[in-house]
Scaffold this active site. Structure first.
Site, PDB file in Angstrom:
ATOM      1  N   LYS A 111       0.829  -1.219   0.000  1.00  0.00           N
ATOM      2  CA  LYS A 111       0.000   0.000   0.000  1.00  0.00           C
ATOM      3  C   LYS A 111       0.860   1.265   0.000  1.00  0.00           C
ATOM      4  CE  LYS A 111      -4.246  -1.866   1.929  1.00  0.00           C
ATOM      5  NZ  LYS A 111      -5.090  -2.032   3.102  1.00  0.00           N
ATOM      6  N   LYS A 191      -9.064 -10.858  -7.054  1.00  0.00           N
ATOM      7  CA  LYS A 191      -9.981 -11.053  -5.934  1.00  0.00           C
ATOM      8  C   LYS A 191     -11.203 -10.136  -6.117  1.00  0.00           C
ATOM      9  CE  LYS A 191      -9.821 -10.587  -0.904  1.00  0.00           C
ATOM     10  NZ  LYS A 191      -9.013 -10.257   0.251  1.00  0.00           N
ATOM     11  N   LYS A 194     -14.809  -4.238  -4.565  1.00  0.00           N
ATOM     12  CA  LYS A 194     -15.605  -3.115  -5.088  1.00  0.00           C
ATOM     13  C   LYS A 194     -14.766  -2.187  -5.944  1.00  0.00           C
ATOM     14  CE  LYS A 194     -19.482  -2.653  -1.988  1.00  0.00           C
ATOM     15  NZ  LYS A 194     -19.991  -2.088  -0.772  1.00  0.00           N
TER      16      LYS A 194
END
Ligand code: SF4
Length: 324
Positions: A111, A191, A194
């Site tokens: 990240k 995966k 959203k």
């Protein structure tokens, strides 16, 4: 009685990936163990967000969780920021956690590499996770494989605090791997998520579900209807395993390998199986959507229960550490 803690981000309505990967398992576990399920809004604010949107997504997540079958009469269901002891214990754990261990966490490396300016909260995220779990002295944590490293850090933090301040106080929480394997998105590439726009919402109307299921990726080697397929590499087959009865799953594998049916036939059967499970969930959600106050009251009652356990833990922690 064993005790579990698990958290979920306030991402709004659940999609079937996080329903199958986590919440469906929680619904079963709540009857086996003393359970704490938490909407982790303090974790969510480590990403950019709008306050009104976060509030809406938190309520929507509550509706999804209760509609999916979490029973507030059995489990403690609450929102993290309503129990201030989560951040208090995190500060205590920050004081004994080396930065190097946090920088080695795979999720942090992934990240932070995408950000120009990295918030400290992103680095300390797993310390808050450790506090979430250990505040309730949970000995079991249902996790997916991608969370095992964070849980190992929680165990290390528990060991370190115990060795320094009070031997045996915090349990070393054990992972309980979620039985359903990772659910891939409808594109079959990544995966279900959203942000990748490859999901089916848990509460979506049946017509919308079929519109998404019909063109969803299958075994790419099945170009023609007469080509035999390999169900093991097909996401539709894995969804069958999650939603269809075992005899249907067996039938799907045979029909696929022998080219006995086409992929649309296979998806129609999956759609019917999904409807069996999702229709009652949608009906419960409709009732809850008409009474959002009830969701808020359920969260408040859950926070009260959680707080009474959390306060007891923090009193003992402060005493052991010479803080009062
Ligand atoms: S028949 Fe079913 S399992 Fe086989 S490739 Fe098509 S959708 Fe997948």
């Amino acid at each position: 009685m064993p005790r579990i803690f698990s958290g979920i981000q306030p991402s709004g309505e659940l999609h079937i990936g996080n329903y199958l990967g986590a919440v469906k398992n929680w619904v079963a576990l709540q009857h086996e163990m003393e359970s704490f399920f938490c909407v982790v809004d303090y974790h969510a604010i480590t990403q950019p967000y709008e306050p009104a949107d976060l509030r809406r997504r938190t309520v929507e997540m509550g509706i999804s969780l209760l509609a999916a079958g979490l029973d507030p009469n059995v489990a403690t269901v609450f929102v993290q920021s309503r129990v201030a002891e989560h951040t208090e214990l995190q500060w205590v754990f920050n004081a004994i956690t080396p930065i190097g261990e946090l920088e080695r966490q795979t999720q942090y490396k992934d990240k932070s590499a995408r950000l120009e300016s990295v918030p400290a909260g992103l680095l300390n995220y797993p310390v808050l996770q450790a506090a979430d779990i250990l505040l309730y002295k949970a000995d079991t944590v249902p996790v997916g494989e991608d969370q095992v490293q964070h849980l190992e850090l929680s165990r290390e933090i528990a060991r370190r605090w115990n060795a320094r301040f009070k031997e045996g106080f915090f349990p070393e929480p054990q992972p309980r791997l979620t039985p359903t394997r990772r659910i891939m998105g409808l594109d079959g590439n990544a995966k279900m998520s959203k942000s990748l726009n490859n999901t089916i919402g848990l509460l979506e109307p049946p017509a919308d579900i079929w519109d998404k299921l019909r063109p969803a990726a299958t075994d790419p080697a099945r170009v023609r209807r007469t080509d035999p397929g390999n169900p093991d590499i097909c996401n539709i087959y894995h969804l069958h395993k999650a939603f269809s009865p075992p005899t249907t799953v067996e039938h799907v594998a045979v029909q696929c390998r022998s080219a006995g049916w086409g992929c649309v036939d296979c998806k129609k059967v999956l759609f019917d199986s999904m409807e069996q499970e999702l229709a009652p969930i949608r009906a419960r959600a409709t009732e809850l959507q008409a009474r959002p106050q009830m969701v808020k009251e359920t969260f408040e009652a859950g926070a009260d229960k959680a707080r009474s356990v959390a306060r007891e833990t923090m009193t003992a922690v402060r005493t052991a550490m010479g803080l009062e």
